[in-house]
Every structure is written in C-alpha cells, then in structure tokens.
Design an enzyme around this catalytic site. Sequence first.
Site, PDB file in Angstrom:
ATOM      1  N   GLU A  53       0.832  -1.195   0.000  1.00 16.54           N
ATOM      2  CA  GLU A  53       0.000   0.000   0.000  1.00 16.54           C
ATOM      3  C   GLU A  53       0.874   1.256   0.000  1.00 16.54           C
ATOM      4  O   GLU A  53       1.338   1.696   1.043  1.00 16.54           O
ATOM      5  CB  GLU A  53      -0.886  -0.050   1.252  1.00 16.54           C
ATOM      6  N   ASP A 129      -1.724  -2.497   5.166  1.00 17.72           N
ATOM      7  CA  ASP A 129      -1.817  -2.070   6.566  1.00 17.72           C
ATOM      8  C   ASP A 129      -3.027  -2.725   7.221  1.00 17.72           C
ATOM      9  O   ASP A 129      -4.045  -2.964   6.565  1.00 17.72           O
ATOM     10  CB  ASP A 129      -1.957  -0.550   6.651  1.00 17.72           C
ATOM     11  N   ASP A 131      -5.124  -1.393   9.132  1.00 13.98           N
ATOM     12  CA  ASP A 131      -6.189  -0.439   9.437  1.00 13.98           C
ATOM     13  C   ASP A 131      -7.335  -0.574   8.436  1.00 13.98           C
ATOM     14  O   ASP A 131      -7.261  -1.366   7.487  1.00 13.98           O
ATOM     15  CB  ASP A 131      -5.642   0.995   9.459  1.00 13.98           C
ATOM     16  N   ASP A 133      -8.446   1.376   6.081  1.00 13.11           N
ATOM     17  CA  ASP A 133      -8.110   1.741   4.705  1.00 13.11           C
ATOM     18  C   ASP A 133      -7.339   0.611   4.020  1.00 13.11           C
ATOM     19  O   ASP A 133      -7.620   0.250   2.881  1.00 13.11           O
ATOM     20  CB  ASP A 133      -7.288   3.035   4.703  1.00 13.11           C
TER      21      ASP A 133
END
Length: 191
Positions: A53, A129, A131, A133
């Site tokens: 990412e 990641d 998270d 997103d």
Amino acid sequence: KKLAELVIKQAQTRQRASQKVEKKKGSGVAVLPGKLTDCESRDLALNEVFLVEGDSAGGSAKMGRNKETQAVLPLQGKPLNAWAATPDKVAQHVLFQQLAQALGLPSPTALPDGGVAALRFERIVLLFDPDADGIHIGALVQLYFARWLPAVVEAGLLCLCRAPMYELVDADGGVHHALTPDHRQRIEQSL
C-alpha cells in the site's frame, strides 16, 4: 459536452501512462512499471511479488526483502471496484495497468496465452496495513483477481499477509503481536 470530457480524460490518462519511467528487464524483453522493484532471479518458479500500500510501505518492504527472489510493487491510490466494472474501465485503470504490466499480462483483464504458467511470478502476495483503509484496499485487489483473473486464485498463487495491528512488550522484554483490539486485550490480561 460529456463525451468531449470523457475523450479528453482518456487522452490525458494515455499520455500520463506513456510518460511513466519504465525499467527494462535484464533480457530487454519485458518493460516494467517504474515503481516495481524487481527481483534478480530469472527462475520464475522461485519469484514472488509483494503488492504493498503506497510508497512508504514500498520502502519498508524493499529494505526487508530478499533481492534475489522477491519483487515489490507499491500500489498508488485506491483501486477501482473491479467486480462491477466493465472490462474497458478495468483496462483503463492505471493501477490495474501497472499491475498487469508487472505480472506480464497482455491486459489487466486477460491472462497470457500460457495461462498462470506464463506469469512472471509464482506467488502474488498482498501486504496491506491492518487499518480500515488497508483492509479496504486489500479487499478491492482481491475482488480484481477473483473477477478478472480467477485462474490465479484457483491455482493458489494469490497469498494474503495479515500484519499485526499491535506490538506489546511485557515486563521481561518479550514481544507479543495482536491482530485485533480484542486480541490485544486478551494478551494484556494474560501479562
């Protein structure tokens, strides 16, 4: 007016794609996207590519990789939801164009004549990641493969890495990794 805007937008996309820095493979045959940090091995059965990412993750992945067999491709921006998109939209999406080019695909919506055996890598590893997103981007990339390149998924070439969300250090200096907030809470209670 809308047709003219569409034509102008597509022309600008083509122009940007043609201006990208390209890297030639040692053999001079394949032209690879500029963001791809390729591996050195020519043995395709050993090679794997990590899709990460963005540039910051790409930098970390490049430093920790095995240069001989591991390539890194940082993905820029959020992928298109390729599940519901038309073949033209998927083929015009810059992220999927770069990915197809790195994998050695003739287009983002088609495998080469040799099928999965003709891909440049034996494994495609998604590393995002932990998270919200990162999970969303990972899901969109998985949808792309499931919809347009199902043979890659069926052959078991697509791998998912699940990075821990938390790193906890106990009083003795021992390190523990937690995948979710609940997992973190369970580890903290056991320490």
